[in-house]
Scaffold this active site. Structure first.
Site, short mmCIF file in Angstrom:
data_model
loop_
_atom_site.label_atom_id
_atom_site.label_comp_id
_atom_site.label_asym_id
_atom_site.label_seq_id
_atom_site.Cartn_x
_atom_site.Cartn_y
_atom_site.Cartn_z
N CYS A 221 1.92 24.78 -59.56
CA CYS A 221 1.40 25.01 -60.91
C CYS A 221 0.01 24.41 -61.06
CB CYS A 221 2.39 24.45 -61.94
SG CYS A 221 2.02 24.90 -63.65
N ASP B 213 6.69 35.43 -64.90
CA ASP B 213 5.73 34.33 -64.97
C ASP B 213 4.53 34.75 -65.79
OD1 ASP B 213 4.00 32.21 -64.54
OD2 ASP B 213 4.39 32.08 -62.39
N HIS C 96 8.45 30.86 -63.82
CA HIS C 96 7.43 29.86 -63.49
C HIS C 96 8.07 28.48 -63.34
CE1 HIS C 96 3.27 28.36 -63.48
NE2 HIS C 96 3.76 27.31 -64.10
#
Length: 251
Positions: free
Chosen positions: A141, A186, A218
């Site tokens: 991320c 996502d 995600h």
């Protein structure tokens, strides 16, 4: 951008079970880090992984993941990218992640490239000081952006999962192999951004890989619920993707 800015989903997830085996230290006396060392006989001499975490920073999940990389033979260092101010798992209601990114909780501790880049550079210097001459980097991320940005500072091979706010010119400028683990659902790295990333990577003429995992969202690679079969499989396979990538290209 080849991926969007972080959102509320970037701090949601579950806590992995287990007891971290590594040690904590301070880089330059101020940057918190977690060091996982391969057991005797398993170490790949001179090979290491710089672990650049999601916004939750150094916590049980990232420590356990680092331990797994160490069990695969790689000296692994997780670096606190947030100057002691990570986001809490399943952040409190009303938490403004964009304000946290641009200002910090007190308005004087932003988590933007001018502030994060020097931390990454210090992490690279530190892990190389441990005898690492072949450096891989993983980014989850938030951390993915800084894997992509820092090939120029000594990263040889990269792996990122569900990346956030990577710029097109940053991705185009990589100088070594890059693998990506992506989630079917996502909003940070949606279909069009994934396809744009593929186009850019193809243009670099460097080895690349993009694996897409169905049934996950995600954050799955580091915060997924391992009690759910689909999420457990995707998390484990994303990790296997990273190790296989390093085993092949970090030579």
């Amino acid at each position: 951008m080849t991926s969007n800015a972080p959102g509320l989903c970037c701090a949601l997830g579950t806590l992995f079970e287990g007891t971290p085996k590594g040690k904590t230290t301070k880089i330059d006396g101020k940057i918190e880090a977690y060091v996982a060392t391969p057991s005797e006989g398993k170490a790949k001499a001179g090979h290491g992984i710089l672990y650049l975490p999601d916004v939750i920073g150094i916590w049980q999940n990232s420590q356990l993941m680092a331990d797994l990389f160490a069990e695969s033979g790689y000296t692994t260092v997780v670096v606190d990218l947030f100057n002691g101010e990570p986001v809490k798992l399943n952040r409190p209601e009303g938490f403004d992640i964009m304000k946290w990114l641009t200002e910090g909780s007190d308005g004087n501790n932003p988590h933007t490239p001018p502030h994060v880049d020097p931390i990454v550079e210090a992490g690279i210097k530190y892990i190389k000081g441990l005898g690492v001459t072949k450096l891989g980097a993983v980014g989850y991320c938030f951390g993915a952006k800084y894997v992509v940005r820092h090939y120029k500072d000594g990263i040889d091979v990269g792996f990122v999962a569900h990346p956030s706010f990577v710029e097109e010119d940053e991705l185009a400028a990589i100088t070594g192999p890059l693998a990506i683990a992506a989630a079917e659902t996502d909003t940070i790295f949606p279909v069009e951004k994934r396809h744009k990333s593929e186009e850019i990577l193809r243009g670099t003429k460097l080895p690349y890989q993009i694996n897409l995992f169905s049934g996950v969202e995600h954050g799955f690679a580091v915060r997924g619920d391992l009690k759910i079969k689909t999420q457990k499989y995707a998390k484990e396979q994303a990790f296997a993707q990273a190790v296989s990538w390093f085993d092949h290209y970090l030579v």
